[in-house]
Design a protein around this motif. Structure first.
Motif, PDB file in Angstrom:
ATOM      1  N   ASP A 106       6.937  21.604  -9.337  1.00 24.09           N
ATOM      2  CA  ASP A 106       7.049  20.643 -10.019  1.00 24.09           C
ATOM      3  C   ASP A 106       7.697  19.668  -8.861  1.00 24.09           C
ATOM      4  OD1 ASP A 106       7.410  21.957 -11.954  1.00 24.09           O
ATOM      5  OD2 ASP A 106       8.554  22.878 -12.110  1.00 24.09           O
ATOM      6  N   SER A 107       7.911  19.650  -7.421  1.00 24.97           N
ATOM      7  CA  SER A 107       8.348  18.539  -6.722  1.00 24.97           C
ATOM      8  C   SER A 107       7.803  18.844  -5.791  1.00 24.97           C
ATOM      9  CB  SER A 107      10.156  18.607  -6.796  1.00 24.97           C
ATOM     10  OG  SER A 107      10.199  17.290  -5.536  1.00 24.97           O
ATOM     11  N   ARG A 123      13.588   9.647  -7.734  1.00 21.67           N
ATOM     12  CA  ARG A 123      12.295   9.793  -8.186  1.00 21.67           C
ATOM     13  C   ARG A 123      11.709  10.946  -8.421  1.00 21.67           C
ATOM     14  NH1 ARG A 123      10.433   4.281  -7.013  1.00 21.67           N
ATOM     15  NH2 ARG A 123       7.629   4.532  -8.482  1.00 21.67           N
ATOM     16  N   THR A 124      11.089  11.973  -8.880  1.00 13.70           N
ATOM     17  CA  THR A 124      10.660  13.468  -8.856  1.00 13.70           C
ATOM     18  C   THR A 124       9.064  13.687  -8.281  1.00 13.70           C
ATOM     19  OG1 THR A 124      12.260  14.670  -9.431  1.00 13.70           O
ATOM     20  CG2 THR A 124      10.277  15.663  -8.977  1.00 13.70           C
ATOM     21  N   VAL A 182      -2.813  15.671  -8.426  1.00 12.75           N
ATOM     22  CA  VAL A 182      -2.823  14.911  -9.331  1.00 12.75           C
ATOM     23  C   VAL A 182      -1.503  15.318  -9.040  1.00 12.75           C
ATOM     24  CG1 VAL A 182      -2.851  14.340 -11.169  1.00 12.75           C
ATOM     25  CG2 VAL A 182      -5.798  15.589 -10.184  1.00 12.75           C
ATOM     26  N   VAL A 183      -0.650  13.837  -8.735  1.00  8.74           N
ATOM     27  CA  VAL A 183       0.350  14.104  -9.210  1.00  8.74           C
ATOM     28  C   VAL A 183       1.557  12.660  -9.664  1.00  8.74           C
ATOM     29  CG1 VAL A 183       0.789  12.157  -7.297  1.00  8.74           C
ATOM     30  CG2 VAL A 183       2.425  13.617  -6.974  1.00  8.74           C
ATOM     31  N   GLY A 184       1.649  13.277 -10.542  1.00  4.18           N
ATOM     32  CA  GLY A 184       2.642  12.076 -11.838  1.00  4.18           C
ATOM     33  C   GLY A 184       3.842  11.580 -11.129  1.00  4.18           C
ATOM     34  N   GLU A 185       4.261  11.021 -12.102  1.00  2.87           N
ATOM     35  CA  GLU A 185       5.721  10.421 -11.732  1.00  2.87           C
ATOM     36  C   GLU A 185       6.621  10.760 -12.864  1.00  2.87           C
ATOM     37  OE1 GLU A 185       6.091   6.360 -11.333  1.00  2.87           O
ATOM     38  OE2 GLU A 185       8.173   6.192 -11.097  1.00  2.87           O
TER      39      GLU A 185
END
Lengths: 452, 452
Positions: free
Chosen positions: B310-311, B318-319, B135-138
């Motif tokens: 975290d990244s 944008r991370t 799962v990846v967030g912006e």
């Protein structure tokens, strides 16, 4: 398809596009398995020696080497590794290596990526997926398998949302026997010329036949007359007979092609034609040859091709004849997407987004989602309590059709589910509620027509 | 598994073995989709620049180049192409390239082959399949997704015929905060030492901590005391507190790990432990870390690992933080097969072999098979009339459970079907007959115990 690949020739799909490709692969798998084809995968790499066995393809091959390998590898070393450029060559190697463990005739399907080092400026795919079926025998393989594999592919293609298609079928024995019968003994040379018919037209092919093969005008005209024959039923046999050419191999080819076309005409009417111009020049087929055009997209080239090999593989004095067809899945999917022939109903598998009223209700929301999943309903759970409008927007942006709300009064959860397309919200029990059948999973079909 | 790969490190399965692998992949896909993960595939090749971004892995990479490329490529050229060695690096690139087309948090699964140029003498796989969820967030990604992905993988693994397993979970913040709290500021160095615990034991690790990190005996003993803690529920928190170390980051880690372990203990009891020795030294995780052991097969190493970044990726300012896990499908399937943990009930999809009484009955046999297939029964048709004994033997050799016989009297077909395992033969109607449910398709399960 509007996006440009970041590496020329290497396409990657967005999730909704990938669903179209998955639908194609799943459909092919289902049909192939219903017909008794077993799946295998072969390794991505072969030795150059194996890859070059069939002829000159070295210009298109990607070599593979350990970045920190002991010594620079020599171009001519046949033990050098390279990525496979089709699935036929690896399959032939697999058959000889594992012959003792396989039961013949061996029916297998294989859906894998292949790689070709095409020049980037040609705009062709360098990585693409193929889906192959083959039947391979030991020593002999009865002709009826040539009918079998064509029926399987016709059925598989007709289950895809790609509109109409035409499998064009010819027979090398028929063509070679005919050319010999008119006195043209360089049959491979004639096939090479005939192969150019669509590109350069009849007059130019006639000139080539005269200048390169030494054909007389009458011989060239006979060869062209043969190539003009095209029928959906076995009536092509009478048309060939009318050309008054006699040869034993021709008779064998006529009878084989009549059987393939007869069965396809009977069982899959309109899906196949006997097309006596099909040469498939560069491939080493020995009997039936197939290619497939998407009606109205002929300039795309063949999307499904193949044929019969009297010797797909050999091992010592054992010979393995085979017959099979290969679908260019990537080529097909690219066309389906660029021409809006098919689209996914949504881009995520999720049917229900379980919203959160307050952060502490996460446990209850996880329970609700687990109940839905236990009955096959794909569900995702919000991780934060946000305004309902924001949670609905999130679901909407991802194409999730339903949002589930739970309020807890005196420890008793009160469940409601909203269809965010219609806005309708109803009381629901997570033990029994199910979405409309068409909403259970993303579906892939032709887009509904746009009113604009 | 008794067969030797013809190319060291590149395994290929026989059809019955491939069915076990397919069962694993299909099960994972079903569970991942039920949890709302969308499928993507990334291209097999990346530029060296992308692959080396995360650190020094160049020794294991397979470079790829066109065999007839214009000029020999230089080893140090970061635009040079190479095969991907995992699915995380390509996914990070995919996310940055397609961020504008994705909805975040983006849930994706990916099941693909990866390649590593390991030295052949190590007997390790050079081509293998991984199954990843992330799962990846912006910008941000709420911590609860660390719980989410662990629950999904616990559920997925528990649906495979692999016996018991244990997901060992730790938290980098917890470990780093603790080390800092005892005055060891080279937390990466401590992690590297602790990572060797299973290999070299406590005394040697204590020596390393003193000699390499400059730890006092008391500091080393504290670090080892932490690494000894292992609980199936959040009681590890009290055990850590008993060590009387105070640090803000430690508190954050304790609270995160307690939430992951608490939920897993509640929902998948016995599947996970907080194991405060888990370091996963070489990976650049920043919070939760996971690894998974197959109970009784610990020497196999982890079959499912991952953690929080975290990244995961960055693009300009944008991370994209992410959390995910990766199953080593090939490693798992090799173990399942070599230890007879699972086997396929037969090696072909075919349920019914339609025999031929005389060659002319082929048409009728094709009709019969089509009727069976239209109701989902996989069927193959004989192409030659041979003695029934021979046709039954053929079906038996391939593991096909049923043979269908049709005799035609006065144009009326008379159908019978034989279960070749019991020998029972009964009259049957191709419009309605179905095999026993467990015979419809090959199934994969633990072998029935052998009396020997």
């Amino acid at each position: 398809m509007s996006r440009k690949a970041s590496l020329s020739g290497f396409h990657e799909w967005l999730p909704a596009e990938r669903l179209v490709e998955l639908h194609v692969q799943d459909t092919l798998r289902r049909v192939f398995e219903l017909h008794g084809f077993a799946n295998i995968e072969t390794r991505a790499v072969e030795t150059l020696g194996t890859l070059l066995r069939k002829g000159e393809i070295d210009k298109e091959v990607y070599a593979v080497s350990r970045l920190q390998g002991e010594a620079p590898e020599k171009a001519e070393d046949t033990n050098r590794l390279a990525l496979h450029f089709d699935l036929t060559v690896p399959f032939a190697r697999y058959v000889t290596e594992n012959a003792g463990h396989l039961a013949f005739p061996f029916r297998r399907y294989q859906i894998q990526k292949v790689w070709r080092g095409e020049r980037p400026q040609e705009g062709r795919a360098r990585e693409f997926t193929q889906a192959d079926i083959d039947v391979v025998g030991e020593g002999t393989l009865p002709f009826r398998y040539d009918v079998d594999v064509a029926l399987v592919m016709a059925e598989a293609l007709s289950e895809l949302p790609i509109g109409d298609f035409t499998i064009r079928i010819n027979n090398r024995k028929l063509a070679e026997g005919f050319y010999r019968g008119v006195g043209l003994n360089d049959t491979a040379g004639v096939l090479r010329c005939i192969d150019k018919l669509e590109k350069i037209g009849e007059d130019e092919v006639a000139r080539l036949l005269r200048e390169e093969i030494g054909a007389t005008d009458e011989q060239a005209q006979k060869a062209l007359a043969l190539a003009r024959i095209r029928t959906e039923d076995p009536s092509f046999v009478d048309q060939v007979r009318a050309l008054d050419v006699h040869d034993e191999l021709l008779e064998e080819g006529l009878s084989e092609l009549a059987e393939v076309i007869g069965q396809l005409h009977r069982r899959m009417p309109g899906r196949a034609v006997a097309d006596l111009s099909i040469a498939r020049g560069l491939d080493y087929y020995t009997g039936t040859v197939y290619e497939t055009m998407l009606d109205g997209h002929e300039q795309l080239g063949s999307i499904c091709s193949g044929g019969r090999y009297d010797s797909l593989a050999t091992k010592g004095n054992r010979t393995f004849p085979g017959v099979g067809l290969s679908i260019g899945v990537t080529r097909l999917v690219m066309r389906m997407l660029s021409q809006q022939m098919a689209e996914a109903s949504r881009s995520v598998p999720t049917a229900v987004y379980v919203a959160l009223t307050q952060d502490e209700d996460w446990e209850t929301a996880l329970d609700t989602a687990a109940l839905l999943r236990s009955r096959g309903v794909a569900a995702e759970v919000a991780v934060r309590a946000e305004k309902f409008g924001k949670q609905i927007k999130y679901a909407d942006r991802r194409g999730i059709p339903y949002v589930w709300f739970t309020s807890i009064n005196d420890g008793v959860p009160n469940h409601e589910v909203k269809d965010i397309r219609s806005g309708e919200q109803v009381a629901a029990d997570p033990h029994t509620w199910a979405p409309a059948a068409e909403d259970l999973a993303p579906t892939v079909s032709a887009p509904t027509s746009d009113i604009n």
